[in-house]
Design a protein around this motif. Structure first.
Motif, mmCIF file in Angstrom:
data_model
loop_
_atom_site.group_PDB
_atom_site.id
_atom_site.type_symbol
_atom_site.label_atom_id
_atom_site.label_comp_id
_atom_site.label_asym_id
_atom_site.label_seq_id
_atom_site.Cartn_x
_atom_site.Cartn_y
_atom_site.Cartn_z
ATOM 1 N N TYR A 57 0.837 -1.205 0.000
ATOM 2 C CA TYR A 57 0.000 0.000 0.000
ATOM 3 C C TYR A 57 0.874 1.258 0.000
ATOM 4 O O TYR A 57 0.571 2.236 -0.691
ATOM 5 N N ALA A 58 1.968 1.231 0.760
ATOM 6 C CA ALA A 58 2.873 2.384 0.784
ATOM 7 C C ALA A 58 3.554 2.579 -0.570
ATOM 8 O O ALA A 58 3.708 3.711 -1.040
ATOM 9 N N LEU A 59 3.953 1.493 -1.210
ATOM 10 C CA LEU A 59 4.585 1.603 -2.524
ATOM 11 C C LEU A 59 3.611 2.148 -3.568
ATOM 12 O O LEU A 59 3.984 2.984 -4.397
ATOM 13 N N LEU A 60 2.377 1.698 -3.529
ATOM 14 C CA LEU A 60 1.381 2.195 -4.473
ATOM 15 C C LEU A 60 1.054 3.662 -4.205
ATOM 16 O O LEU A 60 0.805 4.428 -5.141
ATOM 17 N N THR A 61 1.070 4.060 -2.946
ATOM 18 C CA THR A 61 0.839 5.464 -2.608
ATOM 19 C C THR A 61 1.966 6.348 -3.137
ATOM 20 O O THR A 61 1.727 7.422 -3.705
ATOM 21 N N ALA A 62 3.202 5.902 -2.958
ATOM 22 C CA ALA A 62 4.330 6.663 -3.477
ATOM 23 C C ALA A 62 4.318 6.718 -5.002
ATOM 24 O O ALA A 62 4.682 7.729 -5.600
ATOM 25 N N TRP A 63 3.914 5.633 -5.619
ATOM 26 C CA TRP A 63 3.853 5.604 -7.086
ATOM 27 C C TRP A 63 2.747 6.502 -7.616
ATOM 28 O O TRP A 63 2.890 7.117 -8.675
#
Length: 201
Positions: free
Chosen positions: A184-190
């Motif tokens: 979820y954090a990676l998708l938010t940063a992306w």
């Protein structure tokens, strides 16, 4: 000739003036606020639905995890593991860890796809739901395994029996929520949007 040179000088001075004026104040964009009340009910749904996934997780683990084969060495039913069979205790733990990791990734991606509910509230619910699913999977998986390898009669001396797989460490439960939070954090940063794309839902 004079007019063209004068126009060029005027344009160059205008460009110079535009670059030489410092920008002292810029209008501040209003950042989207965190929505809490509207996301509470969807968050409860995410938590409960994700938690229920622990039942199929435990069933799948009980079918994949190898049992430990033991030999009856005494008349009173004392058991001793066969050669290399004790390694399955680690295999059972590792298999459950990978399954929980995959489930955590799945929950994180599905929670992210709820575009209109993206935010910290749903994130906390997804992480909590994945932790609940991982814990429920340990309980149901052991129960399913015990039912599958149930010994209905007393084994004879020298016979080989199969012991149900078991989980000897509770730390494996952390694999699912950590995977959910990470994806979820990676998708938010992306994504990179201030509102995470909620307005586009």
């Amino acid at each position: 000739m004079g007019e063209s040179s004068g126009g060029a000088a005027h344009r160059s001075s205008a460009v110079a003036d535009a670059w030489s004026v410092p920008v002292l104040w810029r209008p501040r964009r209003e950042r989207p606020k965190v929505v809490v009340k509207a996301d509470l009910l969807p968050a409860v749904s995410v938590l409960s639905t994700a938690g229920l996934l622990g039942i199929p997780l435990g069933w799948l683990w009980s079918r994949i995890a190898p049992p430990e084969r033991l030999r009856v060495v005494t008349s009173d039913g004392r058991l001793a593991p066969l050669e290399l069979e004790s390694w399955h205790r680690f295999d059972d733990l590792a298999i459950y860890g990978f399954l929980a990791l995959g489930l955590g990734l799945l929950i994180g991606v599905v929670a992210w796809l709820l575009r209109e509910r993206r935010g910290p509230v749903v994130l906390v619910a997804a992480v909590g739901g994945s932790a609940l699913a991982a814990w429920l999977g340990t309980q149901m998986g052991v129960a399913f395994g015990n039912a599958r390898f149930e010994v209905t009669a007393a084994p004879a001396l020298g016979s080989v029996v199969e012991q149900a797989p078991k989980l000897e460490s509770g730390w494996v439960v952390l694999a699912a929520p950590l995977a959910t939070a990470l994806v979820y954090a990676l998708l938010t940063a992306w994504n990179g949007r201030d509102d995470l794309g909620r307005r586009l839902g």
